[in-house]
Structure formats: C-alpha cells, structure tokens
Scaffold this active site. Structure first.
Site, PDB file in Angstrom:
ATOM      1  CB  THR A 121       1.875  11.657   7.644  1.00 17.44           C
ATOM      2  OG1 THR A 121       2.347  10.319   7.862  1.00 17.44           O
ATOM      3  CG2 THR A 121       3.016  12.626   7.846  1.00 17.44           C
ATOM      4  CB  CYS A 122      -2.921  10.501   5.862  1.00 18.64           C
ATOM      5  SG  CYS A 122      -3.703  12.053   6.315  1.00 18.64           S
ATOM      6  CG  ASP A 123       2.265   6.147   4.792  1.00 22.23           C
ATOM      7  OD1 ASP A 123       1.670   5.067   4.968  1.00 22.23           O
ATOM      8  OD2 ASP A 123       3.304   6.252   4.112  1.00 22.23           O
ATOM      9  CG  ASN A 167      -0.241  14.197   5.033  1.00 18.95           C
ATOM     10  OD1 ASN A 167      -0.588  13.327   5.804  1.00 18.95           O
ATOM     11  ND2 ASN A 167      -1.078  14.708   4.154  1.00 18.95           N
TER      12      ASN A 167
END
Lengths: 284, 388
Positions: free
Chosen positions: B329-331, B368
């Site tokens: 994910t982008c986190d 996401n």
C-alpha cells in the site's frame, strides 16, 4: 447404541432429546436451520433452529385448542384470519367449521407451505385446496397493518418470540389485529410455556391491556412443548365470550358435528382456569 | 521486536511457486488441515478431561471449523456473524458458548436463536440483560487476572475482580438468573503457565466458597485460551506447558467440569503466508522490496496482535544486502520488516511467512484496494496422505 440424536436447544440447564430414526429433510435457509426427521414415538418431527415446531403424533392437541376455542366461543364466526400456521394444521381445523365462509391465511414463507404439504400431508389433510381459502404469502404483521378486511376470529400461530415470530408479539401487531376484528371478534395467539417463560405471559398481557377491553390466557398440555402447560393468549372487547356456560359451547359443538381428540366443551370451559403461578405472572 | 528471517535454497521455493501457479493467485495463505488436527490432538492430550472450544475469532474460516468439528471440538463465539458460520458448518449449538462479556440485545437473541445457551458476563448490567431469558440461558462470570507478562493482556478490558464474584452471584441469585460457572482469560503469549495456575487456584477457592455458602454450585470452569504458538520456527512443548495446569485442575472438586478456549495454539501453526515481490528499488544503499501482502493484509497481526512472524526467503547467493520488506500500500507504515541483511531478490521472488494462522486473515483489510490473500486448503482430508 448411540445413533443420531436431536437435542432441543431451548434451555441451557435441561433439554428433551429425540432419537432420530431417519432424517427426511434438512436445510439452512437464510438465517434459519430446518430439519425434519422421523422418531419412533412422535412420527415425523419438524424442528426450526433447534426447537421443536410440530410432530405428527401430538399436533392435534395444539391445533384443536388454538382453533376450536375461539371458533366455538364466537356465536357465528364467518370470516377467519390465520397468521402464520404454514404447516396447515390450524387451517385444517378451521375448514371443519362449515359455517365459516372465508379463510385468509398469511404465511411469510411459501416454502414452509410446500414443505409441509410434502412431509406433513396430514397436518393440512387437503385443506390447502379448500375453495374458501385465500392464501397470502406475506409478512403477517404487515398484512394486518395494511388490510381493509375485517374478521370475526384471528388466530396467530407463530414461532417463539425469540425467532422469526418476533413481530407477532408486539403491541403494534395486537393493535392492528384489534383494528381488523369485527365487533365481537376474538384474537388468539400461541404464547409459550408459562413455567419456562413466565415473562411471555406478563409481556403479552402488558401489550394487550391497552388494546383490548378483555384479555386472558387459556391452557393446553402439548407433550413436545415441554415444561408444563402451554398458554394461548385470548383477546376480545367482549369479556363474556370467555365466560360462556358449558351448555352453550356444548350445543354449538354438537351442532357442528366436528369430532375432536383433545378439545371438548369441558376442556374449552376448563382451559380458562389457570394455575396460580400463571395468574401471578398475569397480574405482573 | 523483529522478525526471524531464514534464507533457504532457491529450490525450496518450488512447492510454493507451484501452489501460486495452480491457484493463479498471489498472495496466498496455505491452510494445512493436517497441522490443525495435530495441534488439536496435542492440546487435547496435554489437557485430558478438558473440553476444547476453538476461539473462532483467531481464524474465522469454514474449513478450520469443519476440521475441528470433526475432531470433536466445541466453539467459542462472540458475535452473530460467528454464529452464522457455525450454522453453516452444522455444529450442534450445544457445543458452543458465547464469550463476549458485553452484548447488544440483538446478539443475545441471535445466539439463542442459533441455540447457544451459555453466555459470559462480568458486571451487574450485563447480568440484568438475561432477565427475560433466565430460564433459557446459563451464565459464566468472567474473572479478571492481570497478566503483566502476557503480550496481550486480556484481563485489562474485561473481567471482574475475584473479590466482586460473591456480590455478582448474589445479584444473579436475586434475579433468578443461573450462573453455572466461572471463566477467565489470562492473555496470550505469556512465557509460562504460572498465570493459568494462579487463576485456577483462585477460581477453585471461589467455587469452594460458593459451595460452602449453600448457593447453587458453580459446576463449570472455563480456563480461556492463551496457549502459546512459537514465532521463532521452533515447537512449543505443550505438554510441559500444560503440566502445571493439569496439577492445578486436579485440585478442583470432582463435580466441576473444565473447558478451554484455544485460538492461537490451534490456528497459528496451521497457516503459512506466501507473497510475491511486485517491485523493488535501491534507496540509500538498501534494497526495498514491495510485496503484494503487508500489514494491511495478512501481516496485520504485526500491528494488532504485536506478533512478528518468522520469514523465509529463497536464494542460493552468499552475498547479503541491507534490505527492507514492504507491503504494497501507499502508506509508509506498511513495512513487514526492515534492517535485514538478505540476498538480492528479484521481481517475482517469494516471501514465506510461517505460523501465520492466528489474527492474520482475521484482521486483514482491503485498504488501498489491494485484495486480501486467498486461503488455499491443503491436506483437507485425513486420509489424503494414505490415498495419495
């Protein structure tokens, strides 16, 4: 010898157990589990969510008392509404009253009717073909709230209040039933085994009190509804309807020509006498 | 807290690669029913006479429930959704208990409709909720025993103090509500069973005091879960762990039956995670590998369960490079493990996580838009090894 057993799951501390001689039908529909099996003593047995609903051997007791008590107490019942009762047992008993002109039966689940016709044909004994019947597949609570029809007798043949029959134990339902009764009409309803569920008597009484001028309970002993006598709720605006002389009931019973196996005029009159513990629950 | 990482020969990846190819999907969680049966039988042997009620929450999966039902397990459920799963598997509701100490009215009704009639409570308000169902239901009082050494201290949030038990029993008596026993949960992953033993001893005393008072006897003791899993690629000696528990249980009055609620011990070793390198980048001398599973997915237990799973990568190279294993994910919090020294991995290479059955799939999210790992069942039938 072990073999398959069916344990009823009503009470944690105690249960009745059936020997399962043959499973005839078993299905999980929506949020319910239905099983039909054969038992040496009770014949075909139907259980919903682990609770016995009906058996071939003792169904007549419940169906006769829930039907004939209001129908012989009413001087001339012509229009009858059955709420629930998908197995057809109540319908069969109502159909035996030849003076009844129309019967509306509201069952929420068509599948219950079809399943009962196949596995419990003697419950309805052909009554689903009676020309007086108007079978409606609908939610009973919604039907009584919306119908413009009036009835002389309403019979609520529901499951336990902890279950799909929940809506049929509400003040809204009793109010709607009251509003679609003709003057002098009677409503009766399955109301559980009072020794095991004393609150069902007090709760129903509290909900009926503001709606009907007269309400009470009468008793019936059904072997597979274990735990003492079962109570059936009674409601009407005419208190004299549950206080009629045995002779009056006996005359109507004799005139009908109906043969019964549990019900008789003595049982009818006597059933309104209740054990003190039930009267105490009734008083709150 | 770090993950143990093992580097295995490249050829060892082949069986995982085959499963991904056959299922046409990555990431996977491999559920090994044979291991699950082994875990159940090991604990049953270590706790003779104790009924085992699987804590569904640790891995709510129909195949797990089916295997354990066949083994004779009961089930610990906490919600209406878990009751639905049990209905699906046709478990007799008499082999279930509802263990959530705080219930909405709907939860009680749904459980009773399913046929579950044993409930856990820990306070007077919760006892009073059973007034309408007092002939149908029986209760267990949950007693709290704080466990400072446990990684997950379950006695912080729920449970009454032992000293409150007599007053709660008196309140239930006054309302005509049946209390048939006591329960506790010492928390999970404590190093030894000393907390279990202390809790059993205190409950034994409470049970005996109740008998002496002439009240309706407490006939059931639920010793909860907390049986450990090994997150270091080792094996837990469950028999040794349980020996002090057995000794403590032997002191209970004969009329008391005992059940336990194992979750992690049964489910954790029964599942293995397999995910794939989607991409990689060399940043500041460290190789960042981006896998298709991470802490928002199967590795969610690294956040919620404070668990770091033993990992395995596959390479025949002797060279080691500073490496970071990251989720998709982008986190930026979505990192499985860092500060590792690993052989270079290629796009398409696999990462295997061991002992990933408990609180992994159970707490995975769809954050996401990355889909959760697919569970693939292996060794489903007991005789699979024999019949090939």
């Amino acid at each position: 010898m072990t073999g398959r057993k069916f344990d009823e799951t009503l009470y944690d501390a105690w249960c009745q157990q059936f020997r399962v001689d043959e499973v005839l039908f078993e299905v999980k529909t929506g949020h319910q589990q239905l099983v039909i099996f054969r038992n040496g003593l009770f014949g075909r047995v139907m259980a919903l969510d682990g609770i016995i609903q009906t058996t071939e051997a003792d169904e007549f007791i419940y169906h006769e008392m829930l039907t004939h008590v209001p129908l012989f107490a009413h001087p001339a019942p012509r229009k009858v509404l059955i709420v629930g009762g998908g197995d057809g047992g109540i319908l069969r008993e109502v159909c035996r009253h030849t003076a009844v002109e129309s019967i509306t039966m509201v069952e929420i689940d068509q599948a219950v009717v079809e399943m009962a016709k196949e596995y419990f044909p003697n419950h309805s004994a052909g009554a689903f073909d009676d020309p007086r019947l108007n079978l409606v597949i609908d939610d009973g609570a919604a039907f009584v709230a919306n119908t413009a029809e009036k009835f002389d007798v309403i019979i609520s043949d529901s499951t336990d209040p902890i279950g799909p029959g929940e809506a049929l134990f509400t003040k809204d339902f009793y109010t709607a039933c009251h509003d679609c009764l003709n003057p002098g009409g009677i409503m009766v309803a399955q109301n559980g085994v009072a020794f095991m569920q004393p609150d069902e008597v007090s709760t129903t009484a509290a909900r009926m009190a503001p709606v009907f001028a007269d309400y009470h309970f009468y008793q019936v002993a059904v072997p597979t509804y274990v735990g003492g006598v079962m109570t059936l709720a009674w409601a009407s605006d005419d208190a004299t309807l549950r206080q009629q002389a045995r002779e009056v009931i006996a005359a109507r019973y004799a005139a009908s020509g109906i043969k019964t196996r549990y019900y008789n005029p003595g049982m009818h009159v006597g059933a309104f006498n209740l054990p003190q513990y039930i009267l105490d629950s009734l008083a709150g | 807290m770090t993950n143990l990482v093992k580097v295995s020969p490249a050829a060892d990846a082949e069986r995982y690669r085959t499963l991904i190819r056959e299922s046409g999907y990555s990431p996977l969680l491999l559920l090994d029913c044979e291991r699950l049966r082994f875990q159940y039988r090991s604990l049953a042997a270590a706790l003779p006479g104790v009924e085992l009620f699987y804590a569904i929450k640790s891995l709510p999966n129909l195949d797990v429930l089916r295997v354990l039902a066949e083994e004779g397990a009961g089930f610990d459920m906490a919600t209406s959704a878990e009751a639905e799963m049990l209905r699906e598997v046709a478990v007799s509701p008499r082999r279930t208990i509802h263990t959530h100490p705080i219930k909405r009215p709907r939860d009680i009704i749904d459980a009773l409709r399913y046929g579950c009639t044993t409930f856990v409570v820990d306070n007077p308000d919760e006892i009073a909720k059973f007034l309408p169902y007092r002939s149908r239901a029986s209760l267990l009082l949950r007693v709290s025993f704080r466990s400072p050494s446990a990684k997950v201290d379950l006695s912080r949030k729920f449970g009454c103090a032992p000293g409150e038990v007599p007053a709660l029993l008196a309140e239930a008596d006054r309302l005509g509500i049946q209390v048939k026993g006591l329960s506790f949960h010492v928390g999970s992953q404590s190093g030894d069973s000393a907390q279990h033993v202390k809790a059993i001893e205190t409950c034994n005393q409470l049970i005996r005091e109740r008998r002496a008072s002439g009240g309706a006897p407490l006939s059931l003791l639920d010793i909860g879960g907390g049986f450990p899993a090994s997150y270091t690629l080792g094996e837990v000696d469950i028999d040794a762990y349980c020996a002090p528990i057995r000794a403590a249980l032997a002191q209970l009055p004969d009329s008391v039956s005992v059940l336990a609620e194992p979750g992690r011990f049964l489910s954790a070793p029964s599942m293995t995670g397999v995910c794939t390198v989607m991409g990689r980048a060399l940043r500041d001398g460290r190789y960042w590998y981006y896998f298709d599973d991470g802490v928002y997915g199967s590795y969610s237990g690294q956040m919620f369960d404070h668990t770091h799973y033993p990992l395995e990568v596959f390479s025949d190279s002797a060279e080691r490079i500073p490496s970071v294993l990251s989720g998709p994910t982008c986190d930026s919090i979505d990192v499985i493990a860092e500060d590792l020294s690993l052989p270079e991995l290629q796009i398409g290479d696999l990462l295997v996580g061991h002992c990933m059955g408990a609180y992994t799939a159970a707490t995975a999210t769809d954050f996401n838009g990355f889909p959760r790992a697919r569970i693939v069942v292996v060794n489903q039938h007991q005789d699979a090894a024999l019949t090939g």
